[in-house]
Design an enzyme around this catalytic site. Sequence first.
Site, PDB file in Angstrom:
ATOM      1  N   ARG A  45       2.187   1.795   3.931  1.00 55.08           N
ATOM      2  CA  ARG A  45       2.793   0.749   3.107  1.00 55.08           C
ATOM      3  C   ARG A  45       3.233   1.302   1.747  1.00 55.08           C
ATOM      4  O   ARG A  45       3.087   0.652   0.706  1.00 55.08           O
ATOM      5  CB  ARG A  45       1.838  -0.436   2.916  1.00 55.08           C
ATOM      6  CG  ARG A  45       1.338  -1.045   4.190  1.00 55.08           C
ATOM      7  CD  ARG A  45       2.457  -1.608   5.049  1.00 55.08           C
ATOM      8  NE  ARG A  45       1.933  -2.092   6.310  1.00 55.08           N
ATOM      9  CZ  ARG A  45       1.849  -1.360   7.423  1.00 55.08           C
ATOM     10  NH1 ARG A  45       2.282  -0.106   7.431  1.00 55.08           N
ATOM     11  NH2 ARG A  45       1.346  -1.859   8.529  1.00 55.08           N
ATOM     12  N   SER A 105       0.531 -10.402   6.266  1.00 48.43           N
ATOM     13  CA  SER A 105      -0.758  -9.874   5.783  1.00 48.43           C
ATOM     14  C   SER A 105      -0.727  -9.816   4.265  1.00 48.43           C
ATOM     15  O   SER A 105       0.137  -9.156   3.685  1.00 48.43           O
ATOM     16  CB  SER A 105      -1.003  -8.480   6.364  1.00 48.43           C
ATOM     17  OG  SER A 105      -1.100  -8.539   7.771  1.00 48.43           O
ATOM     18  N   GLU A 141      -0.406  -6.925  -0.596  1.00 47.29           N
ATOM     19  CA  GLU A 141       0.744  -6.284   0.031  1.00 47.29           C
ATOM     20  C   GLU A 141       2.067  -6.857  -0.469  1.00 47.29           C
ATOM     21  O   GLU A 141       3.025  -6.110  -0.682  1.00 47.29           O
ATOM     22  CB  GLU A 141       0.651  -6.395   1.553  1.00 47.29           C
ATOM     23  CG  GLU A 141       1.733  -5.616   2.273  1.00 47.29           C
ATOM     24  CD  GLU A 141       1.464  -5.514   3.756  1.00 47.29           C
ATOM     25  OE1 GLU A 141       2.430  -5.580   4.546  1.00 47.29           O
ATOM     26  OE2 GLU A 141       0.286  -5.367   4.157  1.00 47.29           O
TER      27      GLU A 141
END
Length: 393
Positions: free
Chosen positions: A180, A262, A385
Amino acid sequence: MTAPAGSSPSPPARGETPVNLAELTTMRVGGPADRVLEARSAEELVRSALGLWAEGEEWLLIGGGSNTIVCDEGFPGAVLLVRNEGVERVVDPELPETTVRLRVQAGQDWDGLVAACVERGWSGIEALSGIPGRAGAAPIQNIGAYGTELGDVLHSIEFLDEASGEVLRLPASELELGYRHSSIKAGRAGVVLSIDLLLDAHPDQENPMSAPVGYGQLADALGITIGQRVSLRELRRTVLRLRASKGMVLDTGDHDSWSAGSFFTNPIVTERFARELPANAPRFPLAGDEPAPAVTTFEELAAGLPLRLPEAAGERRVKLSAAWLIEHAGIEKGFRLPGSGAAISSKHTLAITNRGAATAADVAQLARYVVQRVQSEFGVILVPEPNLYGLEL
Protein backbone atom coordinates in the site's frame (compact mmCIF):
# COMPACT_ATOMS: atom_id res chain seq x y z
CA MET A 1 -16.73 -2.07 -3.60
CA THR A 2 -17.10 -1.49 -7.30
CA ALA A 3 -20.50 -0.12 -8.13
CA PRO A 4 -23.11 -1.77 -10.31
CA ALA A 5 -24.18 0.32 -13.28
CA GLY A 6 -25.91 3.46 -12.14
CA SER A 7 -25.03 3.16 -8.44
CA SER A 8 -21.70 5.02 -8.26
CA PRO A 9 -21.51 8.50 -6.69
CA SER A 10 -23.01 11.06 -9.10
CA PRO A 11 -20.56 13.62 -10.49
CA PRO A 12 -21.43 17.30 -10.52
CA ALA A 13 -22.23 19.16 -13.70
CA ARG A 14 -19.22 19.99 -15.84
CA GLY A 15 -17.45 23.17 -14.80
CA GLU A 16 -17.24 24.73 -11.35
CA THR A 17 -20.56 23.77 -9.73
CA PRO A 18 -20.40 23.68 -5.90
CA VAL A 19 -20.85 20.16 -4.60
CA ASN A 20 -20.47 18.28 -1.33
CA LEU A 21 -17.68 15.73 -1.20
CA ALA A 22 -20.26 13.26 0.15
CA GLU A 23 -21.60 13.08 -3.42
CA LEU A 24 -18.19 12.09 -4.79
CA THR A 25 -17.00 9.52 -2.25
CA THR A 26 -18.13 6.00 -1.43
CA MET A 27 -18.15 6.74 2.32
CA ARG A 28 -20.73 9.44 1.49
CA VAL A 29 -19.49 11.97 4.03
CA GLY A 30 -17.79 15.34 3.64
CA GLY A 31 -18.66 18.99 3.19
CA PRO A 32 -18.51 21.28 0.16
CA ALA A 33 -15.61 22.08 -2.14
CA ASP A 34 -15.05 25.67 -3.27
CA ARG A 35 -15.24 24.48 -6.86
CA VAL A 36 -15.12 21.27 -8.87
CA LEU A 37 -13.41 20.77 -12.22
CA GLU A 38 -13.77 17.75 -14.49
CA ALA A 39 -11.04 16.53 -16.84
CA ARG A 40 -12.31 14.17 -19.54
CA SER A 41 -9.02 13.83 -21.41
CA ALA A 42 -5.36 13.63 -20.46
CA GLU A 43 -4.87 17.02 -22.07
CA GLU A 44 -7.62 18.55 -19.91
CA LEU A 45 -6.12 16.90 -16.86
CA VAL A 46 -2.70 18.41 -17.60
CA ARG A 47 -4.14 21.83 -18.39
CA SER A 48 -6.33 21.94 -15.28
CA ALA A 49 -3.57 20.75 -12.94
CA LEU A 50 -1.03 23.21 -14.31
CA GLY A 51 -3.55 26.01 -13.96
CA LEU A 52 -4.28 25.15 -10.33
CA TRP A 53 -0.59 24.92 -9.51
CA ALA A 54 0.13 28.26 -11.19
CA GLU A 55 -2.64 29.88 -9.12
CA GLY A 56 -1.25 28.36 -5.92
CA GLU A 57 -4.73 27.17 -4.98
CA GLU A 58 -5.34 24.24 -2.65
CA TRP A 59 -6.32 21.27 -4.78
CA LEU A 60 -7.61 17.76 -4.31
CA LEU A 61 -7.59 15.00 -6.92
CA ILE A 62 -10.50 12.55 -6.91
CA GLY A 63 -11.10 9.55 -9.12
CA GLY A 64 -13.68 7.09 -7.85
CA GLY A 65 -13.72 8.59 -4.36
CA SER A 66 -13.31 5.20 -2.72
CA ASN A 67 -10.16 6.05 -0.80
CA THR A 68 -10.94 9.63 0.24
CA ILE A 69 -12.62 11.01 3.35
CA VAL A 70 -13.04 14.78 3.73
CA CYS A 71 -14.12 16.61 6.89
CA ASP A 72 -17.62 17.99 7.33
CA GLU A 73 -16.36 21.55 6.82
CA GLY A 74 -15.40 20.58 3.28
CA PHE A 75 -12.32 21.31 1.18
CA PRO A 76 -11.11 24.91 0.92
CA GLY A 77 -10.00 24.76 -2.70
CA ALA A 78 -10.55 23.09 -6.02
CA VAL A 79 -11.43 19.44 -6.55
CA LEU A 80 -10.17 18.03 -9.84
CA LEU A 81 -12.12 15.00 -11.04
CA VAL A 82 -10.15 12.47 -13.08
CA ARG A 83 -12.50 11.38 -15.88
CA ASN A 84 -10.20 10.62 -18.83
CA GLU A 85 -11.12 7.15 -20.09
CA GLY A 86 -9.71 4.75 -22.65
CA VAL A 87 -7.71 1.56 -23.07
CA GLU A 88 -5.34 0.77 -25.92
CA ARG A 89 -2.89 -1.99 -26.69
CA VAL A 90 0.69 -0.79 -27.03
CA VAL A 91 2.93 -2.41 -29.63
CA ASP A 92 6.19 -3.28 -27.88
CA PRO A 93 8.65 -5.33 -29.96
CA GLU A 94 10.73 -6.08 -26.86
CA LEU A 95 7.95 -8.19 -25.36
CA PRO A 96 7.10 -11.81 -26.23
CA GLU A 97 3.99 -12.39 -28.34
CA THR A 98 2.12 -13.83 -25.36
CA THR A 99 2.52 -10.60 -23.33
CA VAL A 100 -0.05 -7.86 -23.74
CA ARG A 101 0.94 -4.29 -22.92
CA LEU A 102 -2.08 -2.11 -22.17
CA ARG A 103 -2.16 1.65 -21.75
CA VAL A 104 -5.04 2.61 -19.49
CA GLN A 105 -6.17 6.19 -18.97
CA ALA A 106 -6.25 7.34 -15.35
CA GLY A 107 -10.01 7.89 -15.28
CA GLN A 108 -10.88 4.39 -16.50
CA ASP A 109 -13.06 2.41 -14.09
CA TRP A 110 -10.79 -0.23 -12.56
CA ASP A 111 -13.23 -3.10 -12.24
CA GLY A 112 -14.58 -2.46 -15.72
CA LEU A 113 -11.01 -2.84 -16.97
CA VAL A 114 -10.56 -6.12 -15.09
CA ALA A 115 -13.82 -7.48 -16.50
CA ALA A 116 -12.78 -6.59 -20.06
CA CYS A 117 -9.38 -8.23 -19.65
CA VAL A 118 -10.93 -11.41 -18.28
CA GLU A 119 -13.28 -11.60 -21.27
CA ARG A 120 -10.33 -11.24 -23.64
CA GLY A 121 -8.40 -13.98 -21.88
CA TRP A 122 -5.69 -11.69 -20.50
CA SER A 123 -4.53 -12.72 -17.04
CA GLY A 124 -2.66 -10.90 -14.30
CA ILE A 125 -5.24 -8.64 -12.62
CA GLU A 126 -8.21 -11.00 -12.20
CA ALA A 127 -7.61 -11.32 -8.43
CA LEU A 128 -8.03 -7.53 -8.26
CA SER A 129 -11.65 -7.80 -9.38
CA GLY A 130 -14.09 -5.62 -7.48
CA ILE A 131 -11.52 -3.14 -6.18
CA PRO A 132 -13.16 0.29 -6.36
CA GLY A 133 -11.99 3.43 -8.05
CA ARG A 134 -10.17 4.50 -11.20
CA ALA A 135 -7.00 3.18 -12.77
CA GLY A 136 -4.88 6.26 -11.99
CA ALA A 137 -5.15 5.66 -8.25
CA ALA A 138 -3.96 2.05 -8.53
CA PRO A 139 -0.19 2.70 -8.55
CA ILE A 140 -0.39 5.38 -5.84
CA GLN A 141 -1.77 2.89 -3.35
CA ASN A 142 -0.24 -0.16 -5.05
CA ILE A 143 -3.65 -1.79 -4.78
CA GLY A 144 -3.71 -5.45 -3.87
CA ALA A 145 -5.96 -8.34 -2.91
CA TYR A 146 -5.88 -12.12 -2.64
CA GLY A 147 -2.14 -12.45 -3.15
CA THR A 148 -1.83 -10.04 -6.10
CA GLU A 149 -0.60 -6.44 -6.19
CA LEU A 150 -0.62 -3.94 -9.02
CA GLY A 151 3.18 -3.88 -8.82
CA ASP A 152 3.19 -7.46 -10.12
CA VAL A 153 1.97 -6.28 -13.54
CA LEU A 154 2.77 -2.55 -13.70
CA HIS A 155 5.13 -1.57 -16.51
CA SER A 156 5.16 2.23 -16.16
CA ILE A 157 3.02 5.30 -15.64
CA GLU A 158 2.62 8.62 -17.42
CA PHE A 159 2.98 11.26 -14.73
CA LEU A 160 2.58 15.03 -14.64
CA ASP A 161 5.25 16.10 -12.17
CA GLU A 162 4.33 19.14 -10.09
CA ALA A 163 7.93 20.07 -9.33
CA SER A 164 8.97 20.32 -12.98
CA GLY A 165 5.63 20.79 -14.71
CA GLU A 166 6.68 18.09 -17.18
CA VAL A 167 4.92 14.93 -18.33
CA LEU A 168 7.22 11.99 -17.55
CA ARG A 169 7.17 8.28 -18.34
CA LEU A 170 8.17 6.62 -15.06
CA PRO A 171 9.02 2.90 -14.98
CA ALA A 172 7.50 0.88 -12.16
CA SER A 173 10.99 0.39 -10.71
CA GLU A 174 11.15 4.12 -9.90
CA LEU A 175 7.92 4.18 -7.90
CA GLU A 176 9.25 2.38 -4.80
CA LEU A 177 6.19 0.13 -4.74
CA GLY A 178 5.52 -1.72 -1.50
CA TYR A 179 2.58 -2.76 0.63
CA ARG A 180 0.00 0.00 0.00
CA HIS A 181 2.91 2.32 -0.74
CA SER A 182 4.57 4.24 -3.55
CA SER A 183 6.85 7.24 -3.88
CA ILE A 184 3.78 9.24 -4.96
CA LYS A 185 1.91 8.35 -1.79
CA ALA A 186 5.05 9.22 0.17
CA GLY A 187 5.06 12.75 -1.16
CA ARG A 188 6.03 13.00 -4.83
CA ALA A 189 3.43 15.51 -5.96
CA GLY A 190 1.77 15.26 -9.33
CA VAL A 191 -0.98 13.58 -11.32
CA VAL A 192 -1.05 10.11 -12.86
CA LEU A 193 -2.31 10.45 -16.43
CA SER A 194 -2.20 6.80 -17.52
CA ILE A 195 -0.75 3.44 -16.52
CA ASP A 196 0.80 0.65 -18.60
CA LEU A 197 0.17 -2.97 -17.59
CA LEU A 198 1.80 -6.23 -18.73
CA LEU A 199 -0.68 -9.11 -18.94
CA ASP A 200 -0.49 -12.68 -20.21
CA ALA A 201 -2.55 -13.70 -23.24
CA HIS A 202 -3.75 -17.26 -22.78
CA PRO A 203 -3.72 -19.37 -25.98
CA ASP A 204 -7.03 -21.09 -25.14
CA GLN A 205 -9.59 -18.40 -25.86
CA GLU A 206 -12.49 -20.71 -25.06
CA ASN A 207 -11.33 -21.30 -21.50
CA PRO A 208 -8.46 -18.94 -20.62
CA MET A 209 -6.72 -19.71 -17.35
CA SER A 210 -5.81 -17.44 -14.48
CA ALA A 211 -2.39 -16.70 -13.08
CA PRO A 212 -1.37 -19.16 -10.34
CA VAL A 213 -3.51 -18.58 -7.24
CA GLY A 214 -1.30 -17.43 -4.39
CA TYR A 215 -3.71 -16.75 -1.51
CA GLY A 216 -5.08 -19.38 0.84
CA GLN A 217 -8.61 -18.02 1.32
CA LEU A 218 -9.10 -17.70 -2.44
CA ALA A 219 -7.67 -21.16 -3.11
CA ASP A 220 -10.01 -22.64 -0.49
CA ALA A 221 -13.01 -20.90 -2.05
CA LEU A 222 -12.02 -22.32 -5.43
CA GLY A 223 -11.39 -25.80 -4.04
CA ILE A 224 -7.78 -25.89 -5.22
CA THR A 225 -4.31 -25.72 -3.69
CA ILE A 226 -2.06 -22.66 -3.77
CA GLY A 227 -0.17 -22.43 -7.04
CA GLN A 228 -2.88 -23.97 -9.21
CA ARG A 229 -4.70 -22.16 -12.01
CA VAL A 230 -8.42 -22.00 -12.72
CA SER A 231 -10.64 -20.48 -15.37
CA LEU A 232 -10.23 -16.70 -15.50
CA ARG A 233 -13.98 -16.23 -15.37
CA GLU A 234 -14.37 -18.58 -12.43
CA LEU A 235 -11.68 -16.78 -10.48
CA ARG A 236 -13.28 -13.39 -11.10
CA ARG A 237 -16.71 -14.69 -10.03
CA THR A 238 -15.22 -16.15 -6.86
CA VAL A 239 -13.34 -12.96 -5.95
CA LEU A 240 -16.47 -10.87 -6.44
CA ARG A 241 -18.46 -13.29 -4.29
CA LEU A 242 -15.84 -13.14 -1.51
CA ARG A 243 -15.74 -9.34 -1.63
CA ALA A 244 -19.54 -9.11 -1.55
CA SER A 245 -19.62 -11.36 1.53
CA LYS A 246 -17.47 -8.73 3.25
CA GLY A 247 -19.54 -5.76 2.11
CA MET A 248 -16.82 -4.74 -0.35
CA VAL A 249 -19.07 -4.50 -3.44
CA LEU A 250 -20.94 -1.21 -3.47
CA ASP A 251 -24.71 -1.57 -3.13
CA THR A 252 -26.87 1.46 -2.43
CA GLY A 253 -29.19 -0.71 -0.35
CA ASP A 254 -26.43 -2.20 1.83
CA HIS A 255 -24.96 0.25 4.34
CA ASP A 256 -22.11 -2.18 4.99
CA SER A 257 -20.80 -1.12 1.57
CA TRP A 258 -21.01 2.61 2.34
CA SER A 259 -17.36 2.69 3.29
CA ALA A 260 -13.82 3.28 2.08
CA GLY A 261 -13.08 -0.44 2.02
CA SER A 262 -10.47 -1.58 4.52
CA PHE A 263 -10.00 1.38 6.84
CA PHE A 264 -6.64 0.28 8.28
CA THR A 265 -3.58 -1.28 6.71
CA ASN A 266 -2.19 -4.50 8.13
CA PRO A 267 0.65 -3.50 10.49
CA ILE A 268 4.20 -4.51 9.61
CA VAL A 269 6.38 -5.12 12.66
CA THR A 270 9.65 -6.83 13.52
CA GLU A 271 9.71 -10.54 14.25
CA ARG A 272 10.87 -9.70 17.78
CA PHE A 273 7.79 -7.55 18.42
CA ALA A 274 5.48 -10.16 16.88
CA ARG A 275 6.77 -12.79 19.31
CA GLU A 276 5.31 -10.74 22.18
CA LEU A 277 1.79 -11.03 20.75
CA PRO A 278 -0.59 -13.91 21.59
CA ALA A 279 0.43 -17.16 19.96
CA ASN A 280 -2.75 -17.29 17.89
CA ALA A 281 -2.24 -13.81 16.38
CA PRO A 282 -1.83 -14.26 12.60
CA ARG A 283 1.56 -13.21 11.27
CA PHE A 284 2.78 -13.42 7.71
CA PRO A 285 6.49 -13.27 6.76
CA LEU A 286 7.22 -10.75 4.03
CA ALA A 287 8.68 -12.63 1.08
CA GLY A 288 12.03 -11.23 0.03
CA ASP A 289 11.95 -8.68 2.80
CA GLU A 290 15.15 -6.81 3.50
CA PRO A 291 16.13 -6.06 7.10
CA ALA A 292 14.45 -2.95 8.43
CA PRO A 293 16.65 0.16 8.26
CA ALA A 294 17.76 1.75 11.51
CA VAL A 295 16.57 5.25 10.54
CA THR A 296 12.94 6.34 10.51
CA THR A 297 12.23 8.96 7.82
CA PHE A 298 10.11 12.05 8.47
CA GLU A 299 7.64 10.75 5.86
CA GLU A 300 7.22 7.52 7.81
CA LEU A 301 6.68 9.38 11.08
CA ALA A 302 4.07 11.59 9.39
CA ALA A 303 2.33 8.44 8.14
CA GLY A 304 2.05 7.18 11.70
CA LEU A 305 4.76 4.51 11.64
CA PRO A 306 6.52 3.93 14.96
CA LEU A 307 10.06 5.12 15.57
CA ARG A 308 12.60 2.41 14.80
CA LEU A 309 15.06 1.73 17.59
CA PRO A 310 18.69 0.93 16.71
CA GLU A 311 18.47 -2.53 18.25
CA ALA A 312 15.64 -3.37 15.82
CA ALA A 313 17.82 -2.70 12.78
CA GLY A 314 18.61 -5.79 10.78
CA GLU A 315 15.55 -7.72 11.99
CA ARG A 316 13.16 -9.16 9.49
CA ARG A 317 9.57 -8.02 9.55
CA VAL A 318 6.20 -9.72 9.51
CA LYS A 319 2.74 -8.54 8.58
CA LEU A 320 -0.04 -8.75 11.18
CA SER A 321 -3.79 -8.94 10.61
CA ALA A 322 -5.44 -5.62 11.46
CA ALA A 323 -8.84 -7.35 11.49
CA TRP A 324 -7.65 -9.88 14.08
CA LEU A 325 -6.19 -7.13 16.27
CA ILE A 326 -9.45 -5.15 16.14
CA GLU A 327 -11.62 -8.15 16.96
CA HIS A 328 -9.38 -9.28 19.81
CA ALA A 329 -9.27 -5.77 21.24
CA GLY A 330 -12.97 -6.30 21.94
CA ILE A 331 -14.50 -4.56 18.93
CA GLU A 332 -17.07 -6.75 17.23
CA LYS A 333 -18.73 -6.59 13.83
CA GLY A 334 -21.51 -4.02 13.88
CA PHE A 335 -20.01 -2.08 16.83
CA ARG A 336 -21.20 1.51 17.07
CA LEU A 337 -20.46 4.29 19.55
CA PRO A 338 -23.60 5.71 21.23
CA GLY A 339 -25.34 8.27 19.03
CA SER A 340 -22.96 7.77 16.11
CA GLY A 341 -23.99 7.35 12.48
CA ALA A 342 -20.84 5.32 11.78
CA ALA A 343 -20.28 1.67 12.69
CA ILE A 344 -17.95 -1.23 12.13
CA SER A 345 -19.28 -3.29 9.23
CA SER A 346 -21.52 -6.18 10.23
CA LYS A 347 -19.60 -8.29 7.71
CA HIS A 348 -15.96 -7.28 8.20
CA THR A 349 -14.25 -5.64 11.20
CA LEU A 350 -11.71 -3.86 8.98
CA ALA A 351 -14.34 -1.58 7.44
CA ILE A 352 -15.89 1.51 9.02
CA THR A 353 -19.28 2.20 7.48
CA ASN A 354 -21.85 4.95 7.11
CA ARG A 355 -25.18 3.63 8.39
CA GLY A 356 -27.03 6.28 6.39
CA ALA A 357 -26.60 9.51 8.32
CA ALA A 358 -22.96 9.48 9.42
CA THR A 359 -20.80 12.56 9.44
CA ALA A 360 -17.08 12.62 8.76
CA ALA A 361 -16.64 13.43 12.46
CA ASP A 362 -18.52 10.21 13.32
CA VAL A 363 -16.17 8.21 11.12
CA ALA A 364 -13.08 9.82 12.63
CA GLN A 365 -14.35 9.34 16.19
CA LEU A 366 -14.92 5.62 15.64
CA ALA A 367 -11.55 5.24 13.92
CA ARG A 368 -9.81 6.93 16.87
CA TYR A 369 -11.59 4.60 19.26
CA VAL A 370 -10.41 1.56 17.29
CA VAL A 371 -6.83 2.84 17.21
CA GLN A 372 -6.84 3.48 20.94
CA ARG A 373 -8.27 0.06 21.82
CA VAL A 374 -5.76 -1.81 19.64
CA GLN A 375 -2.85 0.25 20.94
CA SER A 376 -3.93 -0.28 24.54
CA GLU A 377 -4.40 -4.04 24.10
CA PHE A 378 -1.44 -4.91 21.84
CA GLY A 379 0.87 -1.89 21.61
CA VAL A 380 0.25 -1.63 17.85
CA ILE A 381 -0.71 1.68 16.24
CA LEU A 382 -3.05 1.12 13.32
CA VAL A 383 -2.54 3.37 10.29
CA PRO A 384 -5.54 4.44 8.19
CA GLU A 385 -5.58 3.34 4.56
CA PRO A 386 -7.85 6.08 3.11
CA ASN A 387 -6.62 9.61 2.50
CA LEU A 388 -8.01 11.87 5.22
CA TYR A 389 -8.48 15.62 4.67
CA GLY A 390 -9.21 17.90 7.62
CA LEU A 391 -9.48 14.88 9.94
CA GLU A 392 -7.06 13.60 12.54
CA LEU A 393 -6.91 10.27 14.32
